[in-house]
Enzyme design. Structure first.
Site, short mmCIF file in Angstrom:
data_model
loop_
_atom_site.label_atom_id
_atom_site.label_comp_id
_atom_site.label_asym_id
_atom_site.label_seq_id
_atom_site.Cartn_x
_atom_site.Cartn_y
_atom_site.Cartn_z
N LYS A 10 1.04 5.92 -6.99
CA LYS A 10 0.04 6.56 -7.87
C LYS A 10 -0.13 8.01 -7.49
O LYS A 10 0.00 8.40 -6.31
CB LYS A 10 -1.29 5.80 -7.87
CG LYS A 10 -2.11 5.89 -6.58
CD LYS A 10 -3.12 7.01 -6.55
CE LYS A 10 -3.76 7.10 -5.17
NZ LYS A 10 -4.36 8.31 -4.78
N VAL A 95 3.89 6.21 3.74
CA VAL A 95 2.53 5.74 4.06
C VAL A 95 1.66 6.94 4.46
O VAL A 95 2.18 8.01 4.80
CB VAL A 95 2.54 4.66 5.18
CG1 VAL A 95 3.34 3.46 4.76
CG2 VAL A 95 3.07 5.23 6.48
N ALA A 97 -0.07 8.92 2.63
CA ALA A 97 0.38 10.04 1.81
C ALA A 97 -0.54 10.30 0.62
O ALA A 97 -0.39 11.30 -0.06
CB ALA A 97 1.80 9.76 1.31
N GLY A 98 -1.47 9.37 0.34
CA GLY A 98 -2.31 9.49 -0.87
C GLY A 98 -1.58 8.99 -2.10
O GLY A 98 -2.01 9.22 -3.23
N SER A 104 -0.59 -0.42 -3.99
CA SER A 104 0.35 -0.82 -5.03
C SER A 104 1.11 -2.08 -4.63
O SER A 104 1.37 -2.96 -5.45
CB SER A 104 1.31 0.33 -5.32
OG SER A 104 2.01 0.07 -6.50
N ASP A 136 -8.10 1.60 -4.56
CA ASP A 136 -7.04 1.98 -5.51
C ASP A 136 -6.29 0.77 -6.07
O ASP A 136 -5.46 0.92 -6.96
CB ASP A 136 -6.01 2.91 -4.83
CG ASP A 136 -6.56 4.32 -4.65
OD1 ASP A 136 -7.51 4.69 -5.37
OD2 ASP A 136 -6.02 5.05 -3.79
#
Ligand code: C5P
Length: 281
Positions: A10, A95, A97-98, A104, A136
């Site tokens: 994302k 990982v 990383a935002g 996900s 998220d």
């Protein structure tokens, strides 16, 4: 029984913090976009054991792994006993990383088990399940172009982002999500993204309008050691990106390009720890 599922990264086209919630979490207003950079999960049902195999030694292989937590939660909600999963995780999304990689993966497990076992939970039911796993995860269940509010669980689908080329750069330093939320909480704000303007640009299919309005308020509270984020943004813009921003709490930065040639050129010129090209999905 086994199945394979993709887990898409994302990106935050914009990210705003609008307040504080009673439980200490932050109220968010984010335009989220899934992209073709993805992990791949091979999921096999077991008689109760849980194990996640990946090439990354620092990813937990036991019950602390978010993908395994998702499987456990799914079985619980579906009233299924005596089952577990063996997951082979081909991790491509970096990982810390935002890019929502772990979220996900968890969402992919919910989708895959729902299909494999024919349970028939609706997308909305899976999103509600996802809330228990991370902020998220609800977005990652269906992905696309979405306005996410609350902690990230109030989802309003938006018109799809116009097709374009995305270059994602992951510098070699991580940024801690709780630390950045704490810094944002202490700061007296500041500018906010033109979220409504971005939504209007999406409605009229105006890629330039979307790119011009990319803005992530976490950039305003980055510690000094993260100056590399701004260098990458400048580099992407110098090399023809229509817009560039950090995604989530970083440290990945991405740029939007109108055509393949300029995206390829930027990719060949930028020096960064890890780089990926992707398209919106
Ligand atoms: O929900 P998730 O596990 O992704 O959140 C990680 C951390 O980020 C939380 O422990 C909290 O400190 C912070 N957070 C927040 N407000 C949100 C989402 C996350 O303060 N809306």
């Amino acid at each position: 029984m086994n199945t394979r599922e993709k887990a898409y990264a994302k990106l935050n086209l914009s990210l705003d913090i609008t307040g504080r919630l009673p439980d200490g979490y932050h109220a968010m207003r984010m335009v989220m976009q899934s992209c073709s950079l993805c992990d791949e999960l091979d999921i096999t049902l077991t008689d109760g054991e849980y194990f996640c195999k990946s090439a990354l030694p620092y990813l937990p292989s036991d019950g602390r792994n978010l993908a395994l937590k998702a499987a456990k939660l799914f079985f619980e909600k579906a009233g299924i006993r005596g089952r577990g999963v063996y997951i082979e995780l081909n991790k491509r999304i970096p990982v810390c990383a935002g890019l929502g990689g772990g979220s996900s993966d968890a969402a992919a497990v919910l989708r895959a088990l729902n299909r494999l076992l024919g349970v028939g939970f609706s997308v909305r039911e899976l999103e509600v399940m996802g809330e228990q796993l991370g902020s998220d995860v609800p977005f990652c269940v269906a992905g696309g172009t979405v306005l996410a509010e609350g902690k990230g669980e109030i989802l309003t689908p938006l018109p799809a982002m116009p097709d374009c080329h995305l270059i994602i750069c992951k510098p070699d330093f991580p940024i801690s999500t709780p630390e950045l939320f704490a810094r944002a909480g202490r700061s007296t704000q500041r500018l906010s993204p033109d979220t409504q303007g971005m939504i209007s640009a999406l409605e009229s299919g105006d890629l330039g309008g979307v790119a011009r309005r990319m803005y992530n308020v976490f950039e305003d509270v980055l510690p000094r050691r993260c100056a590399g984020v701004f260098e990458l943004k400048s580099r992407l813009l110098e090399l023809g990106a229509l817009g560039a921003s950090m995604t989530g709490t970083g440290s990945a930065v991405f740029g939007i390009f109108a055509d393949d040639d300029s995206a390829r050129y930027a990719c060949s010129e930028i020096v960064c720890h890890q780089m990926f090209s992707a398209r919106p999905v």
